[in-house]
Design an enzyme around this catalytic site. Sequence first.
Site, PDB file in Angstrom:
ATOM      1  N   ASN A   9     -19.935  35.250 -88.636  1.00 39.97           N
ATOM      2  CA  ASN A   9     -18.631  35.404 -89.294  1.00 39.97           C
ATOM      3  C   ASN A   9     -18.726  34.764 -90.671  1.00 39.97           C
ATOM      4  OD1 ASN A   9     -15.957  35.389 -90.093  1.00 39.97           O
ATOM      5  ND2 ASN A   9     -15.338  33.767 -88.662  1.00 39.97           N
ATOM      6  N   LYS A  11     -16.595  34.747 -92.967  1.00 44.62           N
ATOM      7  CA  LYS A  11     -15.275  34.300 -93.462  1.00 44.62           C
ATOM      8  C   LYS A  11     -15.065  34.810 -94.886  1.00 44.62           C
ATOM      9  CE  LYS A  11     -15.794  30.276 -90.545  1.00 44.62           C
ATOM     10  NZ  LYS A  11     -15.111  29.119 -90.011  1.00 44.62           N
ATOM     11  N   HIS A  94      -9.096  34.991 -84.525  1.00 45.23           N
ATOM     12  CA  HIS A  94      -9.827  33.787 -84.937  1.00 45.23           C
ATOM     13  C   HIS A  94      -8.813  32.662 -85.179  1.00 45.23           C
ATOM     14  CE1 HIS A  94     -12.267  31.033 -87.305  1.00 45.23           C
ATOM     15  NE2 HIS A  94     -13.323  31.642 -86.810  1.00 45.23           N
ATOM     16  N   GLU A  96      -8.530  30.581 -87.427  1.00 44.68           N
ATOM     17  CA  GLU A  96      -8.018  30.496 -88.807  1.00 44.68           C
ATOM     18  C   GLU A  96      -6.913  31.524 -89.039  1.00 44.68           C
ATOM     19  OE1 GLU A  96     -11.860  30.785 -90.675  1.00 44.68           O
ATOM     20  OE2 GLU A  96     -12.372  28.814 -89.884  1.00 44.68           O
ATOM     21  N   GLU A 166     -13.933  29.222 -78.853  1.00 45.33           N
ATOM     22  CA  GLU A 166     -14.146  28.423 -80.059  1.00 45.33           C
ATOM     23  C   GLU A 166     -13.128  27.284 -80.107  1.00 45.33           C
ATOM     24  OE1 GLU A 166     -16.274  30.886 -83.268  1.00 45.33           O
ATOM     25  OE2 GLU A 166     -14.135  31.191 -83.529  1.00 45.33           O
ATOM     26  N   GLY A 172     -16.319  24.500 -88.092  1.00 43.48           N
ATOM     27  CA  GLY A 172     -16.535  24.050 -89.462  1.00 43.48           C
ATOM     28  C   GLY A 172     -16.550  22.548 -89.636  1.00 43.48           C
ATOM     29  N   SER A 213     -19.524  25.126 -85.035  1.00 39.62           N
ATOM     30  CA  SER A 213     -20.611  24.299 -85.560  1.00 39.62           C
ATOM     31  C   SER A 213     -21.953  24.564 -84.870  1.00 39.62           C
ATOM     32  CB  SER A 213     -20.238  22.809 -85.506  1.00 39.62           C
ATOM     33  OG  SER A 213     -19.121  22.547 -86.338  1.00 39.62           O
TER      34      SER A 213
HETATM   35  C1  PEP Z   1     -16.312  30.509 -86.819  1.00 43.12           C
HETATM   36  O1  PEP Z   1     -15.908  30.745 -87.938  1.00 43.12           O
HETATM   37  O2  PEP Z   1     -16.030  31.299 -85.906  1.00 43.12           O
HETATM   38  C2  PEP Z   1     -17.115  29.319 -86.588  1.00 43.12           C
HETATM   39  C3  PEP Z   1     -17.478  29.058 -85.363  1.00 43.12           C
HETATM   40  O3  PEP Z   1     -17.420  28.559 -87.663  1.00 43.12           O
HETATM   41  P1  PEP Z   1     -18.554  27.399 -87.757  1.00 43.12           P
HETATM   42  O4  PEP Z   1     -19.776  27.954 -87.097  1.00 43.12           O
HETATM   43  O5  PEP Z   1     -18.747  27.170 -89.217  1.00 43.12           O
HETATM   44  O6  PEP Z   1     -18.016  26.223 -87.027  1.00 43.12           O
END
Ligand code: PEP
Length: 252
Positions: A9, A11, A94, A96, A166, A172, A213
């Site tokens: 992803n 983003k 997601h 976000e 998640e 992040g 992460s």
């Molecule tokens: C994500 O955006 O779905 C995500 C898991 O981000 P990150 O790997 O940067 O934590």
Amino acid sequence: MRKPFVAGNWKMNKTVKESLALVRDLLPGMEAVTGVEKVLCPPFPSLFAVSTLISGLDIGLGAQNMHWEASGAYTGEVSANMIKELCQYVIIGHSERRQYFAETDQTVNRKVKAALSAELIPIVCVGETLEQKQAGQTAGVVIRQVRDGLQGLTSVEASRIVIAYEPVWAIGTGLASGGQDANDVVKDMIRPTLASLFGENIAQAVRVLYGGSVTGKNAAEFFNQSDIDGALVGGASLKVDDFLQIIKAALK
Ligand code: PEP
């Protein structure tokens, strides 16, 4: 057997030119790994250019969001049919999107249904915030997000989706969940909810990813778990070596 699945992803990162450069760097390493479903999810403006670059290769393309309506006066939005001409996948719900764009389980549900009608594979994101975790609400939140997000799907439709667990506090932040902890959520909360909605066979067939992460260094910790079938990767999907290491690690 659930085929391992790794999606990147991106983003709101990478212009069209930058996207093409990143894909060119990723291609040799990505093509070298077979047996893993590999998916890139660049921003909307890059989808067409990336689709031409990966055309005919064993690499999937996904959008990061979509609207549930098929067309009409929804300025700034993109429909499933528009995405479908370029992509096979779409990320839905997601954290976000939930946090900054007021997405709810109900809008997630409408989007999942619209995506499935267009024969896109939705990657449906669920996960608790830090406050919810600290308040002991992880099970309640995750179960509700799965149940309400997938409400009204047929078993056949449910068998086509991918779920990404998640935890919001891990996205992040560099603070990944422990592999065992993430597996417990998938095994004890997500799959039983799928089983209650769609039956045990579907619950065991649906791919469930971990996200939050994930890096080349810690990926194996998740992929070695019984109920985690891959990863939804944010930051590390923009780093060639890291992302390729994650894809290789998915071949457990
Ligand atoms: C994500 O955006 O779905 C995500 C898991 O981000 P990150 O790997 O940067 O934590």
